[in-house]
Scaffold this motif. Structure first.
Motif, PDB file in Angstrom:
ATOM      1  N   THR A  66       5.451  -9.825   8.473  1.00 11.38           N
ATOM      2  CA  THR A  66       4.988 -11.195   8.313  1.00 11.38           C
ATOM      3  C   THR A  66       5.208 -11.721   6.914  1.00 11.38           C
ATOM      4  OG1 THR A  66       2.804 -10.367   7.804  1.00 11.38           O
ATOM      5  CG2 THR A  66       3.239 -10.986  10.106  1.00 11.38           C
ATOM      6  N   SER A  67       5.341 -10.833   5.953  1.00  8.82           N
ATOM      7  CA  SER A  67       5.559 -11.250   4.561  1.00  8.82           C
ATOM      8  C   SER A  67       6.401 -10.191   3.870  1.00  8.82           C
ATOM      9  CB  SER A  67       4.213 -11.380   3.828  1.00  8.82           C
ATOM     10  OG  SER A  67       4.422 -11.354   2.429  1.00  8.82           O
ATOM     11  N   PRO A  68       7.278 -10.597   2.979  1.00  8.31           N
ATOM     12  CA  PRO A  68       8.079  -9.581   2.256  1.00  8.31           C
ATOM     13  C   PRO A  68       7.218  -8.687   1.364  1.00  8.31           C
ATOM     14  CG  PRO A  68       8.420 -11.771   1.335  1.00  8.31           C
ATOM     15  CD  PRO A  68       7.628 -11.958   2.588  1.00  8.31           C
ATOM     16  N   TYR A  69       5.987  -9.075   1.116  1.00  6.92           N
ATOM     17  CA  TYR A  69       5.100  -8.245   0.288  1.00  6.92           C
ATOM     18  C   TYR A  69       4.381  -7.179   1.113  1.00  6.92           C
ATOM     19  CZ  TYR A  69       5.899 -11.737  -3.290  1.00  6.92           C
ATOM     20  OH  TYR A  69       6.498 -12.546  -4.205  1.00  6.92           O
ATOM     21  N   GLN A  70       4.446  -7.361   2.405  1.00 10.54           N
ATOM     22  CA  GLN A  70       3.756  -6.399   3.253  1.00 10.54           C
ATOM     23  C   GLN A  70       4.406  -5.032   3.133  1.00 10.54           C
ATOM     24  OE1 GLN A  70       3.272  -7.715   7.315  1.00 10.54           O
ATOM     25  NE2 GLN A  70       2.803  -5.642   8.007  1.00 10.54           N
TER      26      GLN A  70
ATOM     27  N   PHE B  12       1.037  -4.811  -6.675  1.00 12.15           N
ATOM     28  CA  PHE B  12      -0.043  -5.807  -6.613  1.00 12.15           C
ATOM     29  C   PHE B  12      -0.959  -5.686  -7.826  1.00 12.15           C
ATOM     30  CE2 PHE B  12       1.398  -4.922  -2.355  1.00 12.15           C
ATOM     31  CZ  PHE B  12       1.541  -6.190  -1.810  1.00 12.15           C
ATOM     32  N   TRP B  13      -1.334  -6.823  -8.349  1.00  8.44           N
ATOM     33  CA  TRP B  13      -2.150  -6.842  -9.570  1.00  8.44           C
ATOM     34  C   TRP B  13      -3.484  -6.127  -9.349  1.00  8.44           C
ATOM     35  CZ3 TRP B  13      -0.965  -8.039 -14.453  1.00  8.44           C
ATOM     36  CH2 TRP B  13      -2.018  -8.126 -15.373  1.00  8.44           C
TER      37      TRP B  13
END
Lengths: 358, 263
Positions: free
Chosen positions: A9-13, A20-21
């Motif tokens: 669903t997201s390229p960050y998944q 991630f900060w």
């Protein structure tokens, strides 16, 4: 065709926690975070390392040396000389870097040195005078009281350049700490100096010397030229870049020193980042980020908010050495841990500008 | 009667061995000695009551001190004059530099590296300051001490190049064309450092010096051990009774206005 449930669903998944900060920094549980740096290539103990850069680079060299890495020194003091002479000898440029060139604050200065060592560059106004003593304008801090005649400066420099040539000829890795974008140049020739005329020696002359604030494109171009030179000597040579977290002592840009510092560091960080992205033989180590970013400890700078404390240096070196397989408790770290000061033990001509503050 | 103590390390032995001859010449001087091995002497302390106690590290140290002095401490308050021999403003590290480097202002002897005269002088300044810190820590407030440097190595020290690491560089230094100027600077700085701390200073007698930082070889023959026995070999660092007599006479001449008995 993947089922709907497998769709990203997201390229960050699915990215690692370091991306991630919150998990990579805020809730990492330690600082610097364990995974803040991944070495792009290994540095083996027998790899000949050439170190250079601004004052902060001295810490990198010391840490490498203390951890058993092979840091080149083409102008060493005699082996077996009593250790208590070391701090005094460092004020004469011994034991700081791979030869007695002192701090190299800009890439242009580094490029000049390499070209001069190979007979392809002749600096303008290479000798400065103060109180009847003569100084090497390209490394004025290495003889704190200068020499008696200009000829002696020339003689000493010839020997030094041979040593630089020798060290570069052996180098398998260049560790360079980017320090400043601001510099002073001989206007006509473009020769840059590590200190402004009149700081240690020489005299400011507006008709002769001018301020220069190197832009990212110029620094990159200079570095690529450095890389080409050194690749011609050793095609397998690699580079490790860092950016010094030490703020400017003073700016001649006309801006407030705070934004001038941030600008300067941003430019240097940009150049280092792009070089890292573009070349497999260039690594970047985030010493600047560890000491001077949002998550950095309050205690990393001394009261003057400029000198990095031994605690800050220790954290940087621990991350660096850990990534390169060196022990956690190195001699350098023990030295640092046992002391409770700042990095005032490094030799730093740029700090002399403070004397001109009113 | 002047009560005169020679206090120090193993180098006291040369003067102790010369004592009979000296006392014969100076019957008005009551001469005493107290010595301990250099590592215990140099970090010893003068206590508040004026006793000097070496920093003994072992039973062996104490045994040696008892054997040599018949005591573990010495009461300094009972002496009019105290000559201290055993601190060493050693030029060893400067000599090491000159083995590898030419002085940029000096003679070109073909060395690959150069260093500045200013750097070598800074080394000397540093070593003098460091030794003075040791001396003042050991002896404390001025208490009529006169300091004399431990004897310069013998000019024959080069014979020990195989077994004594500093011998090669010391030998090279003694024969280096630029050594005289450095040696003069060193002597001036040592004298200035010692006197600035409030002590008297006795340089090594000139008649015993043949080259920069070199004692004439004749003084190293039959040098005694601290316990009075003759060293079984020539170490080129410890000197003999003849040397000791030169030092005692130089001190007496300078500090005690002697009226020696005619020989």
């Amino acid at each position: 065709m993947a089922a709907d449930s497998d769709k990203v669903t997201s390229p960050y998944q699915g990215l690692e926690s370091r991306a991630f900060w919150r998990s990579g920094v805020a809730e990492a549980g330690r600082f610097p975070p364990a995974d803040v740096y991944r070495a792009r290539f290994p540095i083996t103990r027998d790899l000949p390392i050439f170190t250079a850069g601004s004052c902060f680079a001295q810490h990198v060299g010391n840490a490498l040396r203390s951890s058993g890495f092979r840091v080149l020194d083409a102008e060493p003091l005699p082996a077996g000389m009593a250790a208590h002479f070391r701090p005094m000898a460092q004020t004469y440029g011994y034991g700081l870097y791979s030869a007695r060139y002192g701090n190299i604050y800009t890439v242009r200065q580094f490029l000049q040195l390499i070209r001069e060592a190979h007979g392809e560059f002749q600096p303008a106004d290479p000798i400065w005078e103060r109180d009847g003593r003569f100084f090497d304008a390209l490394r004025p801090g290495t003889e704190p009281n200068g020499l008696e005649t200009p000829e002696l400066v020339t003689r000493a420099r010839a020997g030094h350049l041979a040593a630089v040539r020798d060290a570069l000829g052996q180098a398998g890795l260049v560790v360079f700490t980017l320090g400043l974008t601001e510099s002073w140049q001989h206007t006509e020739s473009g020769t840059v100096y590590p200190t402004a005329p009149g700081t240690i020696a020489g005299q400011m002359d507006d008709a002769r010397y001018s301020f220069i604030n190197f832009r990212a494109s110029q620094i990159r171009e200079d570095f690529l030229e450095v890389r080409d030179y050194l690749k011609a000597i050793n095609p397998d040579i690699r580079f490790l870049l860092t950016v010094s977290p030490v703020p400017l002592t003073a700016t001649a840009s006309g801006n407030h020193v705070l934004p001038a510092t941030v600008y300067s560091k941003a430019v240097l960080r940009t150049v280092a980042g792009e070089l890292y992205e573009d070349f497999e033989d260039i690594d970047y180590f985030p010493s600047f980020e560890i000491v001077a970013s949002h998550a950095s400890d309050d205690g990393f700078f001394a009261d003057n908010l400029r000198s990095v404390t031994t605690r800050g240096v220790r954290r940087v070196m621990r991350a660096f050495l850990a990534a390169h397989g060196a022990g956690q408790d190195t001699a350098e770290e023990r030295d640092v841990a046992d002391s409770d000061g700042t990095d005032d033990d490094v030799v730093c001509e740029e700090a002399l500008l403070e004397a001109f503050s009113t | 009667m002047t009560r005169f103590l020679v206090l120090g390390s193993s180098h006291v032995a040369a003067m102790k061995q010369a004592a009979p001859q000296f006392v014969e010449r100076h019957p008005d001087i009551d001469l005493s000695f107290f010595a301990s091995a250099a590592p215990t002497f140099r970090v010893g302390r003068v206590g508040q009551k004026g006793f000097f106690t070496p920093k003994y590290r072992s039973k062996g140290d104490r045994q040696l001190a008892r054997q040599v002095n018949d005591a573990l401490t010495v009461d300094l308050t009972s002496f009019d004059q105290i000559l201290v021999s055993g601190f060493r403003f050693s030029m060893g590290d400067v000599a090491k530099v000159l083995l590898d480097f030419d002085i940029v202002e000096g003679t070109d002897t073909g060395k690959a590296q150069t260093c500045s005269l200013d750097f070598l002088r800074a080394m000397i300044d540093h070593l003098v300051a460091r030794e003075m810190k040791l001396i003042t820590g050991c002896l404390g407030e001025n208490r009529n001490f006169t300091i004399t440097d431990a004897p310069y190595p013998a000019e024959t020290i080069g014979q020990r190049s195989e077994d004594y690491d500093p011998a090669k560089s010391l030998d090279a230094f003694m024969n280096h064309p630029d050594a005289p100027g450095l040696f003069d600077y060193w002597k001036d700085q040592v004298a200035a450092g010692v006197t600035a701390a409030g002590y008297g200073f006795l340089p090594q007698p000139v008649e015993t010096v043949t080259k920069p930082f070199a004692t004439a070889g004749q003084f190293t023959a039959a040098a005694p051990h601290m316990n009075g026995e003759q060293l079984s070999w020539t170490d080129h660092r410890h000197m003999n009774a003849d040397f000791g007599l030169h030092v005692l006479e130089a001190f007496t001449e300078k500090h005690m206005n002697p009226t020696p008995k005619p020989a």
